[in-house]
Design an enzyme around this catalytic site. Sequence first.
Site, PDB file in Angstrom:
ATOM      1  N   GLU A  52       1.028   4.857   2.975  1.00  0.00           N
ATOM      2  CA  GLU A  52       0.399   5.750   2.058  1.00  0.00           C
ATOM      3  C   GLU A  52      -1.124   6.110   1.892  1.00  0.00           C
ATOM      4  OE1 GLU A  52       0.000   3.761  -2.869  1.00  0.00           O
ATOM      5  OE2 GLU A  52       0.091   2.403  -1.464  1.00  0.00           O
ATOM      6  N   LYS A 125       5.630   8.455  -6.589  1.00  0.00           N
ATOM      7  CA  LYS A 125       5.131   7.653  -7.065  1.00  0.00           C
ATOM      8  C   LYS A 125       5.671   6.749  -9.037  1.00  0.00           C
ATOM      9  CE  LYS A 125       2.655   3.250  -6.203  1.00  0.00           C
ATOM     10  NZ  LYS A 125       1.519   2.825  -5.394  1.00  0.00           N
ATOM     11  N   CYS A 175       4.641   2.335  -2.075  1.00  0.00           N
ATOM     12  CA  CYS A 175       3.743   0.444  -2.384  1.00  0.00           C
ATOM     13  C   CYS A 175       4.630  -0.400  -3.663  1.00  0.00           C
ATOM     14  CB  CYS A 175       2.658   1.374  -2.228  1.00  0.00           C
ATOM     15  SG  CYS A 175       1.553  -0.750  -2.222  1.00  0.00           S
TER      16      CYS A 175
END
Length: 309
Positions: A52, A125, A175
Amino acid sequence: MNSSAVKLSLVQMRWRGNHSDTMAAATELVEQAAESVDPAARQGGHVICLQELFATCYPCQAEDHRMFDLAESIPGKTTDALAELARRLEVVIVCPLFEKRAAGVYHNSVVVLDADGSIAGMYRKMHIPDDPLYYEKFYFAPGDVARRDIDVPRDRPNGFNIITTRYAKLGVGICWDQWYPEAARLFALAGADILLYPTAIGWIDEEKDEYGAGQLDAWMTSMRAHAIANGIFLGAPNRVGIEGQVEFWGNSFIVSPRGEILSRGDDHSDQVITADCQLAEMDVVRTHWPFLRDRRVDAYSDITRRFID
């Protein structure tokens, strides 16, 4: 996807203090990953996933407007450099970035570069945390919800849709997305062969002694469960090194559709973590553990509610 065998590599590394040195280190590790495979013996392809926000420091430990200067457009200098690398090595590179989409609109994003250097797809994300030292809501807008009523260009993100590359269909989260079984399920139902979760997670010094082992175990257990529940391969590359008040714990890992750990990194080293993914194994697992067959899709409408009062 022309092959039933894919070599998956995860790049685990520390930030080098600036973009150019970090890119040089990442390039060397990607080349190292590619050189580990004999092209003459390779049955399928090679997918290499970076961690990330790999090209910058982790910017979200404080609400600091200066950190927006780290963001870049897509395509941009990082994707251009890695696209040439992907083309030269004939590998797929999964490239997570701090994206400037427009004035005042920023995302925590992933670009998937196909083996010919083209952009195979993007993901922004969807789940954005706001925890101590992880103040991501200050920086990042969440990704857009999937649109099924229009044709979305190949290089534009679209919810939890898969990204089709020369070697495999990828479901790429980032994540915090890794804690949500709904996201993993949607990627799997859309036809992903491999789930990828580039990550920046670590220990806070004052918590490590009491909670550190449990935090790491929970992180791995959550994603192993996604692999098992969906009968799918999964890889999670994580940062290493100390940045500010966070010690990123590495432990990047790849698991099979049965949840078996195929390869795992340590908690401090720059490493390439690699495993063979025999994609035909997914059908074997799913027919022996037929979780997808036995889903009661007619009974799950309440899953879209915030809470069932």
